[in-house]
Design a protein around this motif. Sequence first.
Motif, mmCIF file in Angstrom:
data_model
loop_
_atom_site.group_PDB
_atom_site.id
_atom_site.type_symbol
_atom_site.label_atom_id
_atom_site.label_comp_id
_atom_site.label_asym_id
_atom_site.label_seq_id
_atom_site.Cartn_x
_atom_site.Cartn_y
_atom_site.Cartn_z
ATOM 1 N N PRO A 257 41.221 52.092 33.951
ATOM 2 C CA PRO A 257 41.459 53.481 33.548
ATOM 3 C C PRO A 257 40.988 54.479 34.607
ATOM 4 O O PRO A 257 39.958 54.255 35.272
ATOM 5 C CB PRO A 257 40.639 53.623 32.257
ATOM 6 N N ALA A 258 41.729 55.565 34.744
ATOM 7 C CA ALA A 258 41.418 56.570 35.763
ATOM 8 C C ALA A 258 40.023 57.143 35.593
ATOM 9 O O ALA A 258 39.323 57.408 36.580
ATOM 10 C CB ALA A 258 42.459 57.688 35.719
ATOM 11 N N ASP A 259 39.588 57.334 34.339
ATOM 12 C CA ASP A 259 38.263 57.914 34.125
ATOM 13 C C ASP A 259 37.160 56.954 34.559
ATOM 14 O O ASP A 259 36.095 57.384 35.025
ATOM 15 C CB ASP A 259 38.082 58.331 32.661
ATOM 16 N N VAL A 260 37.415 55.642 34.448
ATOM 17 C CA VAL A 260 36.436 54.654 34.897
ATOM 18 C C VAL A 260 36.326 54.683 36.424
ATOM 19 O O VAL A 260 35.228 54.661 36.980
ATOM 20 C CB VAL A 260 36.831 53.242 34.422
ATOM 21 N N VAL A 261 37.479 54.761 37.087
ATOM 22 C CA VAL A 261 37.484 54.822 38.552
ATOM 23 C C VAL A 261 36.770 56.087 39.031
ATOM 24 O O VAL A 261 35.958 56.039 39.965
ATOM 25 C CB VAL A 261 38.929 54.800 39.101
ATOM 26 N N GLU A 262 37.056 57.208 38.385
ATOM 27 C CA GLU A 262 36.436 58.470 38.783
ATOM 28 C C GLU A 262 34.927 58.424 38.588
ATOM 29 O O GLU A 262 34.154 58.928 39.411
ATOM 30 C CB GLU A 262 37.041 59.634 37.980
ATOM 31 N N SER A 263 34.498 57.810 37.497
ATOM 32 C CA SER A 263 33.067 57.678 37.236
ATOM 33 C C SER A 263 32.402 56.826 38.311
ATOM 34 O O SER A 263 31.339 57.176 38.835
ATOM 35 C CB SER A 263 32.838 57.055 35.856
ATOM 36 N N GLU A 264 33.032 55.706 38.664
ATOM 37 C CA GLU A 264 32.492 54.837 39.710
ATOM 38 C C GLU A 264 32.438 55.565 41.044
ATOM 39 O O GLU A 264 31.494 55.402 41.818
ATOM 40 C CB GLU A 264 33.349 53.575 39.838
ATOM 41 N N ARG A 265 33.457 56.390 41.306
ATOM 42 C CA ARG A 265 33.482 57.144 42.559
ATOM 43 C C ARG A 265 32.327 58.146 42.622
ATOM 44 O O ARG A 265 31.665 58.296 43.653
ATOM 45 C CB ARG A 265 34.825 57.875 42.693
ATOM 46 N N ARG A 266 32.083 58.832 41.490
ATOM 47 C CA ARG A 266 30.973 59.799 41.449
ATOM 48 C C ARG A 266 29.634 59.106 41.647
ATOM 49 O O ARG A 266 28.773 59.576 42.409
ATOM 50 C CB ARG A 266 30.970 60.547 40.115
ATOM 51 N N VAL A 267 29.453 57.988 40.951
ATOM 52 C CA VAL A 267 28.199 57.250 41.069
ATOM 53 C C VAL A 267 27.988 56.774 42.503
ATOM 54 O O VAL A 267 26.895 56.912 43.071
ATOM 55 C CB VAL A 267 28.182 56.040 40.102
ATOM 56 N N ALA A 268 29.033 56.236 43.113
ATOM 57 C CA ALA A 268 28.934 55.737 44.489
ATOM 58 C C ALA A 268 28.623 56.870 45.459
ATOM 59 O O ALA A 268 27.832 56.709 46.399
ATOM 60 C CB ALA A 268 30.228 55.039 44.890
ATOM 61 N N THR A 269 29.237 58.033 45.229
ATOM 62 C CA THR A 269 28.999 59.187 46.103
ATOM 63 C C THR A 269 27.562 59.653 45.992
ATOM 64 O O THR A 269 26.861 59.856 47.009
ATOM 65 C CB THR A 269 29.951 60.345 45.733
ATOM 66 N N GLU A 270 27.089 59.839 44.759
ATOM 67 C CA GLU A 270 25.727 60.333 44.543
ATOM 68 C C GLU A 270 24.692 59.326 45.044
ATOM 69 O O GLU A 270 23.652 59.709 45.601
ATOM 70 C CB GLU A 270 25.517 60.635 43.060
ATOM 71 N N LEU B 213 33.786 51.052 45.976
ATOM 72 C CA LEU B 213 34.842 50.944 44.972
ATOM 73 C C LEU B 213 35.542 49.589 45.080
ATOM 74 O O LEU B 213 35.850 48.947 44.072
ATOM 75 C CB LEU B 213 35.858 52.074 45.136
ATOM 76 N N ASN B 214 35.803 49.158 46.311
ATOM 77 C CA ASN B 214 36.435 47.853 46.512
ATOM 78 C C ASN B 214 35.546 46.733 45.981
ATOM 79 O O ASN B 214 36.032 45.758 45.402
ATOM 80 C CB ASN B 214 36.751 47.623 47.988
ATOM 81 N N ALA B 215 34.234 46.890 46.164
ATOM 82 C CA ALA B 215 33.297 45.896 45.646
ATOM 83 C C ALA B 215 33.322 45.892 44.116
ATOM 84 O O ALA B 215 33.226 44.835 43.481
ATOM 85 C CB ALA B 215 31.891 46.197 46.151
ATOM 86 N N PHE B 216 33.470 47.072 43.544
ATOM 87 C CA PHE B 216 33.575 47.205 42.086
ATOM 88 C C PHE B 216 34.815 46.479 41.582
ATOM 89 O O PHE B 216 34.758 45.723 40.605
ATOM 90 C CB PHE B 216 33.617 48.681 41.711
ATOM 91 N N TYR B 217 35.944 46.683 42.259
ATOM 92 C CA TYR B 217 37.181 46.017 41.855
ATOM 93 C C TYR B 217 37.037 44.494 41.934
ATOM 94 O O TYR B 217 37.526 43.766 41.061
ATOM 95 C CB TYR B 217 38.343 46.456 42.741
ATOM 96 N N LYS B 218 36.368 44.000 42.966
ATOM 97 C CA LYS B 218 36.184 42.559 43.113
ATOM 98 C C LYS B 218 35.325 41.980 41.990
ATOM 99 O O LYS B 218 35.412 40.787 41.684
ATOM 100 C CB LYS B 218 35.542 42.239 44.466
ATOM 101 N N GLU B 219 34.544 42.833 41.372
ATOM 102 C CA GLU B 219 33.679 42.381 40.282
ATOM 103 C C GLU B 219 34.401 42.380 38.937
ATOM 104 O O GLU B 219 34.235 41.456 38.139
ATOM 105 C CB GLU B 219 32.441 43.283 40.189
ATOM 106 N N VAL B 220 35.234 43.393 38.684
ATOM 107 C CA VAL B 220 35.795 43.568 37.332
ATOM 108 C C VAL B 220 37.282 43.276 37.210
ATOM 109 O O VAL B 220 37.800 43.176 36.097
ATOM 110 C CB VAL B 220 35.523 44.992 36.814
ATOM 111 N N VAL B 221 38.002 43.150 38.322
ATOM 112 C CA VAL B 221 39.450 42.895 38.281
ATOM 113 C C VAL B 221 39.703 41.415 38.535
ATOM 114 O O VAL B 221 39.333 40.882 39.583
ATOM 115 C CB VAL B 221 40.182 43.754 39.327
#
Length: 283
Positions: free
Chosen positions: A203-216, A236-244
Amino acid sequence: MAAITAALIKQVREDTGAGMLDVKKALTEAEGDVARAKEIIRAKGIAAAGKREGRKAQEGTIASKVVEGANGETGYAVELNSETDFVAKTPKFVEFADTILGYAVAADANNVDELLAAKAGDETVKEAIEEAAALFGEHVKVGQFAKISGEHVEIYAHKKSVEMPPSIVAMIATDKAGAAVAHEAALQISAMGAKWLTREDVPADVVESERRVATEKSLAEGKPEKIVPKIVEGRLNAFYKEVVLLEQPFVKDPSKNVGKLFEEVGGKALAFARIEVGKGEED
């Protein structure tokens, strides 16, 4: 700004395992926004060690079955919960779970609500479960439900110990060619717990949340601002490798991902589901 109530604090503590003071600070900074407070806690690296203290883990089993149809196969999985593992491992409870699964198949149910409303002889499944609770002497309920379809459906049921019934069920639907590696993929799903099939499914909101967390997090670590975007994309790519699922490294050969596993046989993964006892929503 939403009021920071004891209920809000309790909710965030249970979901993150963070201490009360950290939760209060995060909620204050987020102006009462629970989702944002959780992001702040993650970005600051606060350990989630609490693991829902005081909550009683649900016990039970998962009954599953593949049914052949005119257009392929359909897999069903139903979690039936009890209060104790003593009841969960009894032959009568396991047999009752299989009976509930049979009602799900007969009704071609798509979710828990449809299953509970389905016919169980002269009564509904909900009524049958209420009667079973008296028989077993414990609270009994349907937990999670899953149904997937495809040309081929593979099921792997995992037991955490020999004396217990299945506590994890992984199902994957594939095309005809993908059936060749479906069992390996089901083992992967059971072990690694992917949440989505492809990164486009996240979901887009999940990706956006991960992006904010990674940025901060990157900024908090003192990374130069000009390279933060590149670092964020890497995280983000590491996140995808974990959950996709298709991007996860294949557990038996980490040099390739699960997507490559299907490519090698010219097949496709269409859908998957994973149910683990006690991991659904609480009552």
